[in-house]
Design a protein around this motif. Sequence first.
Motif, mmCIF file in Angstrom:
data_model
loop_
_atom_site.group_PDB
_atom_site.id
_atom_site.type_symbol
_atom_site.label_atom_id
_atom_site.label_comp_id
_atom_site.label_asym_id
_atom_site.label_seq_id
_atom_site.Cartn_x
_atom_site.Cartn_y
_atom_site.Cartn_z
ATOM 1 N N PHE A 52 -32.101 -33.580 8.370
ATOM 2 C CA PHE A 52 -31.235 -34.754 8.015
ATOM 3 C C PHE A 52 -32.110 -35.530 6.904
ATOM 4 C CE2 PHE A 52 -28.618 -33.467 11.370
ATOM 5 C CZ PHE A 52 -27.420 -33.427 10.961
ATOM 6 N N LEU A 106 -34.229 -34.487 5.050
ATOM 7 C CA LEU A 106 -34.212 -33.616 4.013
ATOM 8 C C LEU A 106 -33.280 -33.785 2.854
ATOM 9 C CD1 LEU A 106 -35.261 -30.098 5.199
ATOM 10 C CD2 LEU A 106 -36.765 -31.457 3.896
ATOM 11 N N VAL A 107 -31.898 -34.638 3.337
ATOM 12 C CA VAL A 107 -30.957 -34.801 2.252
ATOM 13 C C VAL A 107 -31.510 -35.829 1.209
ATOM 14 C CG1 VAL A 107 -28.625 -35.430 2.151
ATOM 15 C CG2 VAL A 107 -29.491 -33.661 3.942
ATOM 16 N N TYR A 129 -34.611 -34.788 -0.772
ATOM 17 C CA TYR A 129 -34.029 -33.861 -1.943
ATOM 18 C C TYR A 129 -33.557 -34.519 -3.126
ATOM 19 C CZ TYR A 129 -31.443 -29.789 -4.082
ATOM 20 O OH TYR A 129 -31.023 -29.187 -5.033
ATOM 21 N N ASP A 130 -32.679 -35.578 -2.670
ATOM 22 C CA ASP A 130 -31.805 -36.301 -3.844
ATOM 23 C C ASP A 130 -32.926 -37.073 -4.788
ATOM 24 O OD1 ASP A 130 -29.716 -35.650 -3.670
ATOM 25 O OD2 ASP A 130 -28.913 -36.911 -2.277
ATOM 26 N N LEU A 140 -38.380 -36.013 -10.207
ATOM 27 C CA LEU A 140 -38.991 -34.921 -11.006
ATOM 28 C C LEU A 140 -38.206 -34.561 -12.019
ATOM 29 C CD1 LEU A 140 -40.701 -33.260 -7.942
ATOM 30 C CD2 LEU A 140 -41.829 -34.999 -9.534
ATOM 31 N N ILE A 187 -35.988 -32.545 -11.935
ATOM 32 C CA ILE A 187 -35.571 -30.964 -11.661
ATOM 33 C C ILE A 187 -34.237 -30.700 -11.174
ATOM 34 C CG2 ILE A 187 -38.025 -30.258 -11.388
ATOM 35 C CD1 ILE A 187 -37.776 -30.583 -8.496
ATOM 36 N N ASN A 188 -33.767 -29.490 -11.297
ATOM 37 C CA ASN A 188 -32.529 -29.173 -10.878
ATOM 38 C C ASN A 188 -31.306 -29.454 -11.713
ATOM 39 O OD1 ASN A 188 -30.912 -27.859 -9.003
ATOM 40 N ND2 ASN A 188 -30.552 -29.532 -7.728
#
Lengths: 534, 189
Positions: free
Chosen positions: B28, B30-31, B34-35, B41, B43-44
């Motif tokens: 969890f 990681l959520v 990730y954001d 960075l 990215i995405n």
Amino acid sequence: MSTIIQDSPAAQDDHHDDHHHGAPKGIMRWLFTTNHKDIGTLYLWFSFIMFLTGGAMAMVIRAELFQPGLQLVEPNFFNQMTTVHGLVMVFGAVMPAFTGLANWLIPMMIGAPDMALPRMNNWSFWILPFAFAILLSSLFMEGGGPNFGWTFYAPLSTTYSPDSTALFVFSVHIMGMSSIMGAINVVVTIVNMRAPGMTWMKLPLFVWTWLITAFLLIAVMPVLAGTVTMVLTDKYFGTSFFDAAGGGDPVMFQHIFWFFGHPEVYIMILPSFGIISAIVPAFSRKRLFGYSSMVYATASIAILSFLVWAHHMFTTGMPVFAELFFMYCTMLIAVPTGVKVFNWVATMWRGSISFETPMLFAVAFIILFTIGGFSGLMLAITPVDFQYHDTYFVVAHFHYVLVTGAIFSIMAGAYYWLPKWTGNMYDEKLGRIHFWCSVISVNVLFFPMHFLGLAGMPRRIPDYAIQFADVNQIVSIGGFAFGLSQLIFLAVVIKCIRGGEKASAKPWDGAEGLEWTLPSPAPYHSFSTPPEIK
Amino acid sequence: MAKNQANANRKLISWLIAAAVGMFGFGFALVPLYDVLCEQLGINGKTQSTASSYEPVAIDKNRTITVEFMAQVQSDLPWEFKPEVKRLRVHPGELVRTNFNAKNLSMNELVGQAIPSVSPGQGAAYFNKTECFCFNQQRLTAKATAELPLIFYVDPDLPDSITTLTLSYTLYNITDRGYVSVVEQGAAK
């Protein structure tokens, strides 16, 4: 790895006589058993039943793909077949088979009387049938079972999934709990229950590889549990982990899933390395070449497995530096894997090799797993992965490493240890027939898939362009032949359990390890007093 | 000996269970991770979800960036959604205003949420929105239309390799979904 054993078989028989309680009789024996050998047997039979169940689904897939167009099943049912085939084979066939082997062999290999946590062992097996009953029952519900691929990418598994998705989620939760309990048991057993003198660098490689696998399981199965929980709450409780409309991100699903998923593929292959490292020296009548490098290679593969997950997602639009990072890390895994393959070949080099069925499967494993490894290297190259992504090339790759890799090693192990388990030799002739039928058909089945993929046939699609028809027919014929060949294996095992030539304590003259100091079949309770190890 | 063994087992089991529970939490964790990583960075293609303030910077008149606008509607939302202009040529640092137009084609009141994405992803961190309809949910009554404003500037630090930025909006139907708006989520963080 020179474990020289002091106990003579006679001495073993002596201390076995101290225990007058053998196996209880009837169904209750199996329900309440805490004996590592019984639980190992349960796991192995369960995994074989699941292997046939998942195999039957593969037959549906190959029958539908025998011709272009839609013949037998609806597309939605086809998707359910590919999904559940994958889930059943990964979580129902391969993983429980390894856990079964671990249960049977680890205590005998390290000179322990049983697993460290026998009651938890019983529990971790008996929740599995319920998990798969839940999963398989969802196929018969209105709207069908899971149809979003075994990787359950969001939003396929959230916004667009069938009503039965909660059942899929709960079954994965239970499978995860089972695996974690099994892994904790293995770690505690290996760390705390080794016989005096069984030092770390004397452990058989099967024990080493399982120890590392168990750590991987403890590290990533909870992440999988978290992922399915997020899918559950996204679908039913209005969260938006993976829904862009609510501020989430579907690409994040893939990151979290593959953070579990890539170590998972090593969970399914590391114990294989251990099995092959036992069988190749036994039938080459030489010591394993490079024991310690095998241990370090296994550990390196496990560590690297956490750094490569995004190679499954090159086409999601990652920045170039990330693509390069994951590409190079992935290719780096070829180094420790190459060390292993080199060591097996070097073990065979100038050995007095004989080709009994376990060795045939082991040699086939080395060759065919290496082919799977090479196609993996091709897939690791980012620019060409854009072509191969989601084609049959990927299907060919992971079936080479999982079927001719993991499954072949499990079969090799089954043939190798069957005399120890049952006390009878299996039918060597039938075993060889099983091997040759399997090895020929499996290549007819999976090798042409490489070409289908290179030609652009997408995976998980029930219909295809007519130019793929010929090759698909060959693949399907190979598939049916491979499926039927596994019934020979069932026949061999049943025949071996029912009788046959009596096996000596050590039926393979080159075999090494504590399990061969026990009489065959291995007594219900073994190593109640630890063996002496020099 | 047996007691020592039991103690050693208990200790190891506690560690392993703690590791398993910790990894469940890590899943969890990681959520937000990730954001944060995507935002930091750049990215995405993720752009910031709250308005950035505009501090007047030197406008780089020597450089011109083409900003393209795209609008898509998810199939379950019967709306029309289009940019007023498809393409603008702007100087880095310059504050620019443009509009998107939305129309509810159905006879029901519906709520939409626009989610932005910038391509190439490396440019996302340099695309600053001081006002955007995407920070809020859009509620349109039957057949209603709305002019949706967007005010943005391109950071002069934008790498030289980028000459075109494409801003793409996808409009989602979140009627009855109970989502809080993206901007409130950002505030909650």
